[in-house]
Design an enzyme around this catalytic site. Structure first.
Site, mmCIF file in Angstrom:
data_model
loop_
_atom_site.group_PDB
_atom_site.id
_atom_site.type_symbol
_atom_site.label_atom_id
_atom_site.label_comp_id
_atom_site.label_asym_id
_atom_site.label_seq_id
_atom_site.Cartn_x
_atom_site.Cartn_y
_atom_site.Cartn_z
ATOM 1 N N ASP A 152 -13.330 -7.602 -36.934
ATOM 2 C CA ASP A 152 -12.199 -8.492 -37.647
ATOM 3 C C ASP A 152 -12.442 -9.775 -36.985
ATOM 4 O O ASP A 152 -13.149 -10.103 -35.844
ATOM 5 C CB ASP A 152 -10.898 -7.778 -37.229
ATOM 6 C CG ASP A 152 -9.740 -8.849 -37.527
ATOM 7 O OD1 ASP A 152 -9.493 -9.251 -38.737
ATOM 8 O OD2 ASP A 152 -8.901 -9.094 -36.642
ATOM 9 N N ASP B 4 -9.537 -12.520 -37.107
ATOM 10 C CA ASP B 4 -8.395 -13.269 -36.785
ATOM 11 C C ASP B 4 -7.921 -12.472 -35.528
ATOM 12 O O ASP B 4 -7.644 -11.259 -35.602
ATOM 13 C CB ASP B 4 -7.317 -13.284 -37.655
ATOM 14 C CG ASP B 4 -7.602 -14.531 -38.732
ATOM 15 O OD1 ASP B 4 -8.290 -15.646 -38.435
ATOM 16 O OD2 ASP B 4 -7.326 -14.284 -39.886
HETATM 17 N N1 MG7 Z 1 -1.654 -14.029 -42.599
HETATM 18 C C1 MG7 Z 1 -1.944 -13.518 -43.791
HETATM 19 N N2 MG7 Z 1 -1.180 -14.566 -44.766
HETATM 20 C C2 MG7 Z 1 -0.882 -15.480 -44.123
HETATM 21 C C3 MG7 Z 1 -0.329 -16.919 -44.422
HETATM 22 O O1 MG7 Z 1 -0.072 -17.173 -45.799
HETATM 23 N N3 MG7 Z 1 -0.080 -17.498 -43.458
HETATM 24 C C4 MG7 Z 1 -0.124 -17.369 -42.187
HETATM 25 N N4 MG7 Z 1 0.216 -18.309 -41.009
HETATM 26 N N5 MG7 Z 1 -0.460 -16.179 -41.783
HETATM 27 C C5 MG7 Z 1 -0.994 -15.313 -42.573
HETATM 28 O O2 MG7 Z 1 -6.315 -12.359 -40.685
HETATM 29 C C6 MG7 Z 1 -5.329 -11.951 -41.588
HETATM 30 C C7 MG7 Z 1 -3.923 -12.340 -40.728
HETATM 31 O O3 MG7 Z 1 -3.595 -13.510 -41.080
HETATM 32 C C8 MG7 Z 1 -1.927 -13.403 -41.054
HETATM 33 C C9 MG7 Z 1 -1.387 -14.155 -46.029
HETATM 34 C C10 MG7 Z 1 -1.672 -11.945 -41.306
HETATM 35 O O4 MG7 Z 1 -0.833 -11.691 -40.169
HETATM 36 C C11 MG7 Z 1 -2.906 -11.489 -41.094
HETATM 37 O O5 MG7 Z 1 -2.856 -10.262 -39.870
HETATM 38 MG MG MG Z 2 -6.901 -9.522 -37.021
#
Ligand code: MG7
Ligand code: MG
Length: 305
Positions: free
Chosen positions: A38, A40
């Protein structure tokens, strides 16, 4: 594998099984190994050196919106508030969470497209973002590339942003690294006009979204063993669909809610690293496998003589 033991951040439900998997991977050698990770908060840090929260790839748009479109920032914040707690809720099942995750990603991507941000703006904010590779990630990625071990980065984030971060922080993207993620599609004015399908969210990271012929296929043929790394319970099936019939050693980074989530992570991951912002353990495992492979090849040389 001394770093796995007596190390307060390392938790294992079944150390014997970990030992057994490591032994099998050592016997099979590095040319049977691939890594699926993964991005993030797994390859990237969850907290910086001062303990301050870092960003996910989507977080770049929070920053873009904060400066360029405060109303949009408020909409992103509302979405985050509503959906993040669902994503990590210890009481809901994955099946219950999926429709909410689709809603979150769909709405967020629609807002991004509607705002008509340029490639230049997005890349500029990405370069100044709080997305940092984990401590020693560069060393790990370098070692994987040196030993021609494929690294598949499987992300529900945004692939173009991962690429920019990698290029900025590593200098270049190694030929053995491949990214499966949501990609922004730019129009002829270099404005973000759409996202690729199928949508990848936290809980569909498996064969269902790996479509078509993957360019890395010839690099992973015969790689029967996998080291999988993730920080979410949605990451544990990332090896499903990537053909391999050997050992899968799963390493989970537990970044938040340690008390409520540790038991679940221990059920799902072979090794759980609690609040660890480094790649020390994966590097340690790779070193161990490298040394075993070296000893193995020495032994087989001796046998042939
Ligand atoms: N994650 C998913 N989305 C968003 C978003 O629109 N804004 C932010 N700040 N974070 C987001 O790698 C995916 C991670 O990114 C986050 C649509 C989610 O928490 C997810 O685990
Ligand atoms: Mg992650």
């Amino acid at each position: 594998m001394s770093r796995l033991y007596n190390n307060p951040s390392v938790h294992m439900k079944n150390p014997e099984l970990v030992e057994k998997k490591l032994k099998q991977m050592a016997v099979d050698g590095l040319d049977r190994l691939m890594i699926i990770s993964d991005f993030d908060f797994t390859l990237s840090r969850h907290k910086d050196k001062n303990g301050e929260k870092c960003w996910s790839t989507h977080g770049v748009f929070d920053a873009v919106a904060r400066v360029m479109n405060p109303e949009l920032k408020q909409m992103f914040d509302e979405l985050y508030k509503k959906y993040f707690s669902i994503e990590f809720c210890p009481l809901m099942t994955v099946e219950e969470k999926i429709p909410y995750m689709i809603e979150w990603w769909d709405q967020s991507h629609a807002h991004i497209v509607n705002a008509k941000f340029s490639r230049e703006t997005i890349e500029g904010f990405t370069s100044n973002s709080r997305i940092f590779l984990r401590e020693r990630a560069e060393e790990l990625i370098g070692a994987l590339s040196e030993h021609e071990i494929p690294l598949i980065v499987f992300s529900a984030g945004i692939g173009n942003i991962i690429e920019t971060v990698m290029r900025n922080q590593l200098g270049a993207i190694p030929e053995t690294m491949h990214i499966i993620s949501n990609l922004m599609i730019f129009d002829d004015q270099d404005i973000c006009a759409d996202f690729t399908k199928p949508l990848i969210h936290t809980f569909n990271k498996n064969s269902s979204v790996i479509t078509g012929d993957q360019p890395f296929y010839n690099q992973i043929v015969g790689r029967t063993n996998v080291i999988l790394m993730g920080d979410s319970l949605g990451d544990i099936h990332m090896d499903v669909g990537v053909e391999h019939e050997g050992v899968a050693l799963k390493i989970g980074f537990l970044n938040i809610n340690f008390d409520t989530l540790l038991a679940k992570y221990l059920d799902s991951y072979d090794i759980v690293l609690v609040d660890d912002q480094t790649m020390e353990i994966p590097i340690n495992i790779l070193d161990h496998l490298r040394n075993s492979a070296f000893i193995g090849s020495r032994l087989s040389l001796t046998c042939h003589e």
